[in-house]
Design a protein around this motif. Structure first.
Motif, PDB file in Angstrom:
ATOM      1  N   GLU A   1      22.451 -96.074  59.173  1.00  0.00           N
ATOM      2  CA  GLU A   1      22.311 -94.843  59.142  1.00  0.00           C
ATOM      3  C   GLU A   1      23.175 -93.686  59.231  1.00  0.00           C
ATOM      4  OE1 GLU A   1      18.237 -95.783  62.075  1.00  0.00           O
ATOM      5  OE2 GLU A   1      19.482 -95.881  63.379  1.00  0.00           O
ATOM      6  N   ARG A   2      24.237 -94.258  59.202  1.00  0.00           N
ATOM      7  CA  ARG A   2      25.743 -93.041  59.477  1.00  0.00           C
ATOM      8  C   ARG A   2      25.285 -92.812  58.191  1.00  0.00           C
ATOM      9  NH1 ARG A   2      29.997 -95.021  64.103  1.00  0.00           N
ATOM     10  NH2 ARG A   2      28.260 -94.650  66.013  1.00  0.00           N
ATOM     11  N   GLN A   3      25.831 -93.791  57.631  1.00  0.00           N
ATOM     12  CA  GLN A   3      26.162 -92.680  56.504  1.00  0.00           C
ATOM     13  C   GLN A   3      25.238 -92.158  55.560  1.00  0.00           C
ATOM     14  OE1 GLN A   3      26.879 -97.128  54.673  1.00  0.00           O
ATOM     15  NE2 GLN A   3      28.747 -96.651  54.410  1.00  0.00           N
ATOM     16  N   PHE A   4      23.876 -92.561  55.954  1.00  0.00           N
ATOM     17  CA  PHE A   4      22.810 -91.902  55.472  1.00  0.00           C
ATOM     18  C   PHE A   4      22.936 -90.428  55.941  1.00  0.00           C
ATOM     19  CE2 PHE A   4      18.077 -90.505  56.056  1.00  0.00           C
ATOM     20  CZ  PHE A   4      18.111 -90.749  54.264  1.00  0.00           C
ATOM     21  N   THR A   5      22.853 -90.352  57.596  1.00  0.00           N
ATOM     22  CA  THR A   5      22.904 -89.095  57.700  1.00  0.00           C
ATOM     23  C   THR A   5      24.094 -88.272  57.031  1.00  0.00           C
ATOM     24  OG1 THR A   5      22.190 -89.789  59.486  1.00  0.00           O
ATOM     25  CG2 THR A   5      23.252 -87.846  59.971  1.00  0.00           C
ATOM     26  N   LYS A   6      24.944 -88.923  56.572  1.00  0.00           N
ATOM     27  CA  LYS A   6      25.769 -87.881  56.506  1.00  0.00           C
ATOM     28  C   LYS A   6      25.568 -87.460  54.574  1.00  0.00           C
ATOM     29  CE  LYS A   6      29.958 -90.458  58.837  1.00  0.00           C
ATOM     30  NZ  LYS A   6      31.204 -90.550  58.555  1.00  0.00           N
ATOM     31  N   LEU A   7      24.964 -88.122  53.705  1.00  0.00           N
ATOM     32  CA  LEU A   7      24.320 -87.478  52.776  1.00  0.00           C
ATOM     33  C   LEU A   7      22.690 -86.907  53.197  1.00  0.00           C
ATOM     34  CD1 LEU A   7      24.595 -90.431  50.501  1.00  0.00           C
ATOM     35  CD2 LEU A   7      26.227 -89.054  50.328  1.00  0.00           C
ATOM     36  N   ALA A   8      22.315 -87.138  53.740  1.00  0.00           N
ATOM     37  CA  ALA A   8      20.613 -86.160  54.371  1.00  0.00           C
ATOM     38  C   ALA A   8      21.087 -84.688  54.713  1.00  0.00           C
ATOM     39  CB  ALA A   8      19.948 -87.111  54.879  1.00  0.00           C
ATOM     40  N   GLY A   9      19.895 -83.752  54.326  1.00  0.00           N
ATOM     41  CA  GLY A   9      19.462 -83.233  54.905  1.00  0.00           C
ATOM     42  C   GLY A   9      20.152 -81.976  53.690  1.00  0.00           C
ATOM     43  N   ASP A  10      19.506 -80.713  53.974  1.00  0.00           N
ATOM     44  CA  ASP A  10      20.559 -79.345  53.328  1.00  0.00           C
ATOM     45  C   ASP A  10      22.132 -79.112  53.818  1.00  0.00           C
ATOM     46  OD1 ASP A  10      18.955 -78.146  54.716  1.00  0.00           O
ATOM     47  OD2 ASP A  10      18.050 -77.090  53.243  1.00  0.00           O
ATOM     48  N   GLY A  11      21.878 -79.085  54.463  1.00  0.00           N
ATOM     49  CA  GLY A  11      23.435 -78.694  55.676  1.00  0.00           C
ATOM     50  C   GLY A  11      24.612 -78.505  54.795  1.00  0.00           C
TER      51      GLY A  11
ATOM     52  N   ARG B   1      15.642 -85.041  52.397  1.00  0.00           N
ATOM     53  CA  ARG B   1      15.503 -86.310  53.547  1.00  0.00           C
ATOM     54  C   ARG B   1      15.636 -85.745  55.225  1.00  0.00           C
ATOM     55  NH1 ARG B   1      15.430 -91.923  52.217  1.00  0.00           N
ATOM     56  NH2 ARG B   1      14.292 -92.217  54.385  1.00  0.00           N
ATOM     57  N   ASP B   2      15.289 -85.981  56.023  1.00  0.00           N
ATOM     58  CA  ASP B   2      15.199 -85.927  57.625  1.00  0.00           C
ATOM     59  C   ASP B   2      17.433 -86.840  57.916  1.00  0.00           C
ATOM     60  OD1 ASP B   2      13.753 -83.722  57.803  1.00  0.00           O
ATOM     61  OD2 ASP B   2      12.652 -84.280  58.652  1.00  0.00           O
ATOM     62  N   PRO B   3      18.534 -85.799  58.976  1.00  0.00           N
ATOM     63  CA  PRO B   3      19.335 -86.611  59.268  1.00  0.00           C
ATOM     64  C   PRO B   3      18.760 -87.966  59.826  1.00  0.00           C
ATOM     65  CG  PRO B   3      20.244 -83.989  58.471  1.00  0.00           C
ATOM     66  CD  PRO B   3      18.457 -84.343  58.431  1.00  0.00           C
TER      67      PRO B   3
ATOM     68  N   SER C   1      25.304 -97.425  62.953  1.00  0.00           N
ATOM     69  CA  SER C   1      26.029 -97.925  61.782  1.00  0.00           C
ATOM     70  C   SER C   1      25.049 -99.809  61.429  1.00  0.00           C
ATOM     71  CB  SER C   1      27.424 -98.071  62.334  1.00  0.00           C
ATOM     72  OG  SER C   1      27.825 -98.794  63.046  1.00  0.00           O
ATOM     73  N   LYS C   2      24.507-100.152  62.532  1.00  0.00           N
ATOM     74  CA  LYS C   2      23.704-101.503  62.668  1.00  0.00           C
ATOM     75  C   LYS C   2      22.404-101.357  62.196  1.00  0.00           C
ATOM     76  CE  LYS C   2      26.359-103.196  66.461  1.00  0.00           C
ATOM     77  NZ  LYS C   2      27.391-102.257  67.023  1.00  0.00           N
ATOM     78  N   ARG C   3      21.444 -99.986  62.021  1.00  0.00           N
ATOM     79  CA  ARG C   3      20.778-100.062  61.181  1.00  0.00           C
ATOM     80  C   ARG C   3      20.559 -99.926  59.603  1.00  0.00           C
ATOM     81  NH1 ARG C   3      18.333 -98.392  66.659  1.00  0.00           N
ATOM     82  NH2 ARG C   3      18.852 -96.015  65.886  1.00  0.00           N
ATOM     83  N   ARG C   4      19.689-100.686  58.887  1.00  0.00           N
ATOM     84  CA  ARG C   4      19.886 -99.551  57.474  1.00  0.00           C
ATOM     85  C   ARG C   4      18.740 -98.644  56.910  1.00  0.00           C
ATOM     86  NH1 ARG C   4      24.333-101.042  54.496  1.00  0.00           N
ATOM     87  NH2 ARG C   4      25.293-102.375  55.683  1.00  0.00           N
ATOM     88  N   THR C   5      19.026 -98.243  56.777  1.00  0.00           N
ATOM     89  CA  THR C   5      17.982 -97.546  55.958  1.00  0.00           C
ATOM     90  C   THR C   5      17.356 -97.205  54.325  1.00  0.00           C
ATOM     91  OG1 THR C   5      18.525 -94.979  57.043  1.00  0.00           O
ATOM     92  CG2 THR C   5      17.831 -94.215  54.715  1.00  0.00           C
TER      93      THR C   5
END
Length: 171
Positions: free
Chosen positions: A79-89, A130-132, A138-142
């Motif tokens: 989830e942390r890796q995903f959030t560093k890529l998700a969204g338009d910010g 995708r929304d952050p 970091s223990k959960r996968r997306t």
């Protein structure tokens, strides 16, 4: 000698570097990975759409794929890796590159009189739609669905960079 996980990851990043070189692009990497970006890829100099357009990418690898309805269900991001890529910010557009590699390192590349072959194939996807995740763990996968039609080639990589020359700046 690299352990299997690092060997696979390094090959995936090298695969992208070779495509960038083939496309006439340059790449760089930060000395510390704080932002979830493995490589910055840019088109040097002036272009019709701006000066030195670039993209930032996170490179992941998989040795087993199970395509489903035209997509690769990729579960290699926490989830942390995903959030560093998700969204338009992001000022610089970000992409996830997923490189499908052989199960054994001795199959990564082959040399013959006709040239060097790198195996297998890379794909790309933007997560800007995708929304952050608010409280990423970091223990959960997306799960990320990567379209199999988004094949990473020298031409598609060059297009990704050039098309982002004047990407809208987030407000």
């Amino acid at each position: 000698m690299l352990d299997a996980r690092n060997h696979q990851g390094k090959f995936g990043a090298d695969y992208v570097r070779v495509l960038a070189s083939s496309a006439g692009l340059v790449w760089s990497e930060d000395d510390v990975d704080l932002d979830g970006v493995d490589l910055c890829i840019k088109m040097p100099g002036r272009t019709p759409r701006g000066f030195s357009p670039r993209i930032d990418v996170q490179v992941k690898t998989v040795s087993k794929v199970a395509p489903r309805s035209g997509v690769l269900d990729f579960r290699g991001l926490d989830e942390r890796q995903f959030t560093k890529l998700a969204g338009d910010g992001f000022l610089v557009p970000r992409y996830l590159f997923v490189v499908h590699v052989p199960p054994r390192p001795d199959l990564y590349a082959d040399l013959s009189t006709s040239g060097l072959l790198l195996r297998h194939i890379g794909y790309y996807v933007s997560l800007r739609d995708r929304d952050p995740i608010d409280a990423p763990d970091s223990k959960r996968r997306t799960k990320v669905e990567v379209p199999l039609s988004n094949v990473l080639t020298a031409a598609s990589l060059r297009d990704l960079v050039a098309d982002n020359a004047f990407a809208p700046v987030p407000t």
